[in-house]
Design an enzyme around this catalytic site. Sequence first.
Site, PDB file in Angstrom:
ATOM      1  CD  GLU A 163      50.714  36.633  25.378  1.00 57.51           C
ATOM      2  OE1 GLU A 163      50.772  35.527  25.948  1.00 57.51           O
ATOM      3  OE2 GLU A 163      50.628  36.750  24.148  1.00 57.51           O
ATOM      4  CD  GLU A 351      54.269  37.500  21.662  1.00 62.24           C
ATOM      5  OE1 GLU A 351      53.593  36.455  21.537  1.00 62.24           O
ATOM      6  OE2 GLU A 351      54.862  37.811  22.700  1.00 62.24           O
TER       7      GLU A 351
END
Length: 444
Positions: A163, A351
């Site tokens: 991220e 995720e």
Amino acid sequence: MKQFSKDFIFGTATSSYQIEGAANEAGRTPSIWDEFSKIPGKVWNGDTGDIACDHYHRFEEDIEIIKALGVDSYRFSIAWPRIFPYEGQYNPEGMEFYKKLAAKLNEAGIKPFVTLYHWDMPKWAHDKGGWVNRDSVQWFLEYAEKCFEELDGLVSMWITHNEPWCAALLGYYEGVHAPGHKDLEEAAKVSHHLLLSHGKAVKLYKNKLELDKPIGITLNLSPVYPASDSVEDLLAANNFDGYLNRWFLNPIFKGSYPSDMMNLYSKQIKSFDYIQQGDLLDISTPCDFFGINFYNRALIRYSSESTLLFEPGESDYPKTGMGWDVSPNEFKELIHTLRRDYTDLPIYITENGASYEDVLEEDGSVHDSERKDYMEQHLEAIAVLNEEGMNIRGYYLWSLLDNFEWAFGYNKRFGITYVDFTTQKRYMKDSAKRYAEIVHCRQL
Ligand code: FCB
């Protein structure tokens, strides 16, 4: 009934700073999160990752939980300040921990899926300008090379960065993550250097070291919807999509930054000359897979007060404990868009999960039916996507354990295992038991 193929990878995920603790052990020096969490007011309740889930000392017990889940793979990250506690100084003792962890996982038939950077940059690197300084790319490569050399034999897949949007924009523009700056120009440089270090690490891995495990990057993506079909809201939604998604997707898959966003940012960024010739070629170095962290859709409306002209809209969707929309259908739309506009690489959902307010019952059970529903809805979406041929190869539930949820400290529980942070006792929640069932029969 939905069926998953034999080679679909079921997994669960964590990250170093969120679970390890042992902040000063075996030569580790502080990271930017150790520093940031100690600044009053930055993290809920003044919580820090000093002890976290004490996973550094309890990893064997945690592997037993992973075994009980029956998953094929476990995703974790390496703490850079354990490996290079000082500039240019490799710390074999720090590496030892990950060797032991990965070896034990392999013994149990669980594939280690390893992330190099999940936001814990060493303080020494930050003191020299951190990711704003282009030298950070070299520091990262030195660290990555050591990890590749020492661990590749034990690792099944590699992720360079987790991220980069959060590291760059939450850390340097919104100021809510370490190091807490609020400067768009810095954030743009940081995102560029993160991406550049990703592309160069992939090249190093494949061309210089000639290693051959799958390697890729993980982005957090949210499909963006305008709160109404007014021109203003459409503009705002487009800006937010550029801010969150396209600023990273385009350089990685198309080798260029989105021009509408360059225009929008140019009001605050004097020059883009930090983008040097050849950088975008490096950034778009082909990977072997694409990692996506998915939590929610974004509903966006126009705001004349916000610099980038957007703000969250009001949505009537069911929400998780973070106030995020539960949106498995929009998840499917996101994957369709990615397949249409960006990539045919194998996709891993690296995720997905939800925080809710859990209650630990006296008998040690946690009846987290909302988290269970959330998980089932997203797994069902994946099964449908795979029936359509979308080639999603794996799913990693976030998270194995309740842990240090960044600025929210220990106030938000994402685990499928409940952690009592005073005793460090672990309790499998209902969601964990249900996940184990799904993994076992590979169907839902
Ligand atoms: C993601 C992060 C992860 C965790 C979840 C809830 O953005 O990668 O560390 O905080 O959100």
